[in-house]
Scaffold this active site. Structure first.
Site, PDB file in Angstrom:
ATOM      1  N   SER A 134       0.843  -1.186   0.000  1.00 12.39           N
ATOM      2  CA  SER A 134       0.000   0.000   0.000  1.00 12.39           C
ATOM      3  C   SER A 134       0.879   1.237   0.000  1.00 12.39           C
ATOM      4  CB  SER A 134      -0.903  -0.003   1.224  1.00 12.39           C
ATOM      5  OG  SER A 134      -0.112   0.168   2.393  1.00 12.39           O
ATOM      6  N   LYS A 135       0.214   2.364  -0.022  1.00 12.17           N
ATOM      7  CA  LYS A 135       0.927   3.638  -0.135  1.00 12.17           C
ATOM      8  C   LYS A 135       2.047   3.810   0.880  1.00 12.17           C
ATOM      9  CE  LYS A 135      -2.927   5.806  -1.023  1.00 12.17           C
ATOM     10  NZ  LYS A 135      -4.091   6.530  -1.333  1.00 12.17           N
ATOM     11  N   ARG A 136       1.807   3.295   2.091  1.00 10.75           N
ATOM     12  CA  ARG A 136       2.826   3.539   3.102  1.00 10.75           C
ATOM     13  C   ARG A 136       4.120   2.793   2.826  1.00 10.75           C
ATOM     14  NH1 ARG A 136       2.328  -0.857   6.914  1.00 10.75           N
ATOM     15  NH2 ARG A 136       0.568  -2.093   6.200  1.00 10.75           N
TER      16      ARG A 136
END
Length: 480
Positions: free
Chosen positions: A251-253
């Site tokens: 995911s984005k993180r």
RNA sequence: GUCCCCAUCGUCUAACGGUUAGGACACCGCCCUUUCACGGCGGUAAUGGGAGUUCGAUUCUCCCUGAGGACGCCA
């Protein structure tokens, strides 16, 4: 004929994981002479946007994952947008209601949320008890006449088990008692994913449902819907998830996940495709570099793995570098130009006016590039005149304090006498330096830092020739 | 918590009962070399644990452990 589909919801950019799912579908279709269909799952009106939709199209086209059927490929695009297929879903919902395979449920979201919360605090799994399914026709009618909003749920037989036959996972069994009655229509009559996906896959003649493993637990529910509708059940293939560095779903993180960001960063679509294909799948040989054509010819669903694969940027970079090195001069120059313009090294006008020069400098850096955007930092000294030595270069400059004056004297003399032809300069410079008792390593290092301001780069005589007489002289003067 | 899935070098993976457990990335060393890089050669490094089945388990079965996913009127 095999028919597969990629069905993103336009609620954000195309994610790297989505791209890999699309890729596997694409490869499967092309390998088997089937069709790759794009469908837009936009039943979430709140979050769907046209911008997302366009970005998804753009991303897929950039990657070369063009679809055979879908938006832009037929006379009537509305066939591929779920919000424009509402009558179809309503027809099937009505059918299920008439056959008493589905019922109207008047429980409110608030009530259910409360029960869900309670179940959570009591540490048990929440499951809708199906109480509205027990309502008599009269009670249902009363509720409706009272204007109570309702959702439509499909009854799920609680006895027995449901078996998902999956090409990559084999048979996955789930006890029906763990399932609750499935909502297929919201109170606003908007159909829900588990329902539309079944209806559409059947209506579109999808033979193989290839999607991420995160959908595996939805599949038993969908199978119940297939059965309720007397639909044939397609083949399933749940592919492993792409993981971030901590092994959880990417995911984005974890870093960059938007496909188009990789374009901005300077990755080639063929490199991203090559890398993504190897995440969760491997061919029957030990090669790692593949073109799309080769992937198409090699891809087999049976060789897809079961376990998740961590996204490793280092390997992507390596693969990107290989694909960059495989480009010819004109292809690579064309790809580098946007980055050079963006960083102000060249202007739009230069593209025509100085094309050959630009191409020449790009080729000099080709073997060093891992991502296209590096071209600017690497090439700066070919385009600017006001740069200084970096720290490493200064060290070299200091280290050779004893010889550097003499080196520059000789260099100036040679260039002023014979110009900058790289073969001639090399020959003459070596002779003159040797006569002056200066070792090749010494003068080459000194000249390199004086000219380029850095300790690394293309061949020294390539730099001299590319700079030309005037610029070489200016650099020599600056450090004399 | 419930259900489901998964488990080979740090990472991506090969092996479909018998291999000195192979390759790639990364890392380290050497070579090539005017630098960097490319390239070449070599090296470090793995079958999570325990029971079975078998003459023989990375491979088949079970348990444990670990990790992940799903549990929405999102998709």
């Amino acid at each position: 004929m095999d028919r597969v589909r990629f069905a993103p919801s336009p609620t954000g950019y195309l994610h790297i994981g989505g791209a890999r799912t699309a890729l596997f579908n694409y490869l499967y279709a092309k390998h088997n002479g089937g069709k790759f269909i794009l469908r837009i799952e936009d039943t979430d009106k709140e979050r769907s946007t046209i911008e997302s939709e366009l970005e998804i199209f753009e991303s897929m086209k950039w990657l070369g994952l063009d679809w055979d059927e879908g938006p832009g490929k037929s006379a009537d695009d509305s066939l591929y947008y779920q919000t424009r297929r509402l009558p179809i879903y309503h027809k099937y919902a009505e059918k299920l209601l008439n056959e008493n395979k589905a019922y109207k449920c008047f429980c409110t979201k608030e009530e259910l949320d409360l029960e869900r919360k309670k179940a959570e605090t009591e540490k048990r799994a929440f499951k809708y008890d199906g109480r509205c399914g027990l309502l008599t026709p009269e009670q249902t009618k009363q509720n409706e006449e009272a204007g109570k909003p309702f959702v439509v749920r499909v009854r799920v037989e609680q006895a027995g088990e449901t078996i998902v036959t999956d090409i990559v996972r084999g048979e996955v069994k789930v006890q029906n008692s763990t399932l609750d009655d499935i909502i297929i229509l919201r109170t606003d009559k908007m159909p829900i994913y588990n329902f539309v996906v079944v209806v559409d896959d059947v209506e579109m003649g999808i033979t193989h449902v290839i999607r991420g493993e995160d959908h595996l637990s939805n599949t038993p529910k969908q199978i119940h819907i297939y059965k309720a509708l007397n639909f044939p059940i397609p083949q399933f293939a749940h592919i492993p998830l792409i993981l971030g560095a901590d092994k959880s779903k990417l995911s984005k993180r974890h870093g960059e996940t938007a496909v188009l960001r990789y374009r901005e960063l300077g990755y080639l679509p063929e490199a991203l495709i090559n890398y993504l294909a190897l995440l969760g799948w491997s061919p029957d040989n030990e090669d790692t570099i593949f073109s799309m054509e080769q992937l198409v010819s090699k891809f087999e669903l049976s060789r897809v793995h079961k376990s998740g694969a961590m996204f490793d940027n280092k390997k992507l970079m390596y693969i990107n570098g290989v694909h960059i090195r495989n480009k010819n001069a004109d292809e690579l120059t064309k790809m580098c130009l946007p980055y050079m313009i963006k960083s102000g090294l060249v202007t739009e006008n230069d593209i025509n006016g100085r094309y050959d020069f630009i191409k020449h400098t790009v080729v000099l850096q080709q073997e060093k590039l891992q991502i296209l955007s590096e071209i600017s930092d690497l090439s700066i000294y070919f385009y600017k005149n006001d740069y200084d030595m970096n720290d490493e270069a200064k060290k070299v400059w200091e280290k050779n304090a004893a010889e550097r004056v003499k080196v520059l004297e000789i260099l100036e003399k040679v260039i002023s006498e014979i110009g900058v032809d790289k073969t001639k300069v090399e020959e003459r410079l070596k002779a003159d330096m040797e006569a002056a008792g200066i070792k090749p390593k010494v003068f080459m290092h000194v000249i390199r830092v004086v000219l380029s301001g850095t300790t690394m780069g293309p061949g020294l005589f390539d730099i001299v020739e590319t700079f030309g007489k005037e610029k070489c002289m200016a650099r020599i003067k600056k450090y004399s």
